[in-house]
Write an enzyme that holds these catalytic residues in place. Structure first.
Site, PDB file in Angstrom:
ATOM      1  N   CYS A 152       0.812  -1.223   0.000  1.00 28.66           N
ATOM      2  CA  CYS A 152       0.000   0.000   0.000  1.00 28.66           C
ATOM      3  C   CYS A 152       0.846   1.274   0.000  1.00 28.66           C
ATOM      4  O   CYS A 152       1.436   1.591  -1.026  1.00 28.66           O
ATOM      5  CB  CYS A 152      -0.984  -0.042   1.162  1.00 28.66           C
ATOM      6  SG  CYS A 152      -2.408   1.017   0.864  1.00 28.66           S
ATOM      7  N   HIS A 179      -3.412  -5.613   2.524  1.00 25.83           N
ATOM      8  CA  HIS A 179      -3.006  -5.745   3.933  1.00 25.83           C
ATOM      9  C   HIS A 179      -3.482  -7.103   4.418  1.00 25.83           C
ATOM     10  O   HIS A 179      -3.973  -7.908   3.650  1.00 25.83           O
ATOM     11  CB  HIS A 179      -3.677  -4.654   4.768  1.00 25.83           C
ATOM     12  CG  HIS A 179      -3.249  -3.276   4.406  1.00 25.83           C
ATOM     13  ND1 HIS A 179      -1.996  -2.796   4.674  1.00 25.83           N
ATOM     14  CD2 HIS A 179      -3.920  -2.269   3.796  1.00 25.83           C
ATOM     15  CE1 HIS A 179      -1.911  -1.546   4.245  1.00 25.83           C
ATOM     16  NE2 HIS A 179      -3.057  -1.191   3.706  1.00 25.83           N
TER      17      HIS A 179
HETATM   18  N1  GLN Z   1      -1.891   6.947   2.281  1.00 24.47           N
HETATM   19  C1  GLN Z   1      -2.097   6.099   1.153  1.00 24.47           C
HETATM   20  C2  GLN Z   1      -3.492   6.165   0.537  1.00 24.47           C
HETATM   21  O1  GLN Z   1      -4.447   6.479   1.211  1.00 24.47           O
HETATM   22  C3  GLN Z   1      -1.777   4.672   1.562  1.00 24.47           C
HETATM   23  C4  GLN Z   1      -2.787   4.065   2.499  1.00 24.47           C
HETATM   24  C5  GLN Z   1      -2.355   2.742   3.075  1.00 24.47           C
HETATM   25  O2  GLN Z   1      -1.179   2.447   3.173  1.00 24.47           O
HETATM   26  N2  GLN Z   1      -3.288   1.954   3.516  1.00 24.47           N
HETATM   27  O3  GLN Z   1      -3.626   5.890  -0.641  1.00 24.47           O
END
Ligand code: GLN
Length: 238
Positions: free
Chosen positions: A89, A189
């Site tokens: 992510c 995740h």
């Molecule tokens: N901040 C990034 C987004 O919202 C990554 C989010 C995350 O790692 N879950 O796209």
């Protein structure tokens, strides 16, 4: 000794992605390998580890992590030298060319892969199911960014459920992440390796440069039950 480095867990640990290190370590130890998990924070050098893990995080910590990694400039070198990198992510976004955070600010990524992340019209939150070769990858996504891979990059998999990189670029079907050699990027995740033991073993096998003996654990049952829950594709699994 197999060394697994969790990079900046204080910044990129919001979603339990540090659990990926525990899964890798447990699966390697069960097969008789010595393993060390190294947690690296912003002040530290990037360790000389065979597996490097980047997790997810909010926009602010993601930017801090990017600046820290850019200053050290060691991650790309480690990967060039053959280290396995799993970037989840925010970690996936920051190894790309650039990403956009709330407020429309473009942040330079590390440029390890060619990928541009922009803000999508809505936040993508929910279960994710991706076809990766002959395997299914289950996970959970929570991100505002949509990622367009460069022309020469190959996605990790094809979406069955969820958004993944989003419908951007030339891909007619939504895809997730990126795969180039020993680099794995994904929006999943979970921690993703806890839910997908086959993926953990693929990383381990690359890092240890050998085929691994099969390992049956409770994780296989978890994987099957997540497949049923997310994709209702019971018929496709044995
Ligand atoms: N901040 C990034 C987004 O919202 C990554 C989010 C995350 O790692 N879950 O796209």
């Amino acid at each position: 000794m197999l060394k697994i480095a969790v990079l900046y867990p204080e910044l990129l640990g919001t979603y339990g992605d540090g659990g990926n290190a525990l899964v890798l370590a447990a699966r390697a130890r069960r097969r008789g390998f010595d393993v060390e998990i190294i947690e690296t924070s912003l002040e530290d050098e990037i360790p000389d580890a065979q597996i490097l893990l980047l997790g997810g995080g909010e926009d602010g910590p993601q930017r801090q992590a990017t600046y820290g990694l850019a200053k050290k400039n060691a991650l790309a070198k480690r990967v060039d030298d053959g280290a396995v990198l799993l970037a989840v992510c925010a970690g996936f976004q920051l190894i790309g060319s650039s990403y956009e955070v709330e407020g429309g600010i473009q942040v330079d990524g590390l440029g390890i892969i060619e990928a541009v992340t922009t803000r999508g019209t809505k936040r993508r939150v929910g279960d994710l199911l991706t076809r990766v070769g002959s395997q299914w990858m289950v996970g959970f996504e929570n991100h505002g960014g949509e990622t367009e891979l460069g022309l020469h990059e190959v996605p990790l998999g094809i979406m069955e459920v969820g958004a993944g990189n989003g419908r951007v670029g030339d891909h007619s079907q939504a895809v997730d992440g990126v795969r180039r050699g020993s680099i794995f990027g994904t929006y999943a995740h979970g921690p993703v390796l806890a839910q997908n033991p086959w993926l953990a073993d693929e990383l381990l096998s690359l890092a240890l440069e050998r085929e691994l003996e099969p390992l049956q654990t409770i994780a296989d049952a978890l994987h099957r039950s997540r497949l049923r829950a997310v994709g209702d594709i019971q018929g496709e699994i044995s």
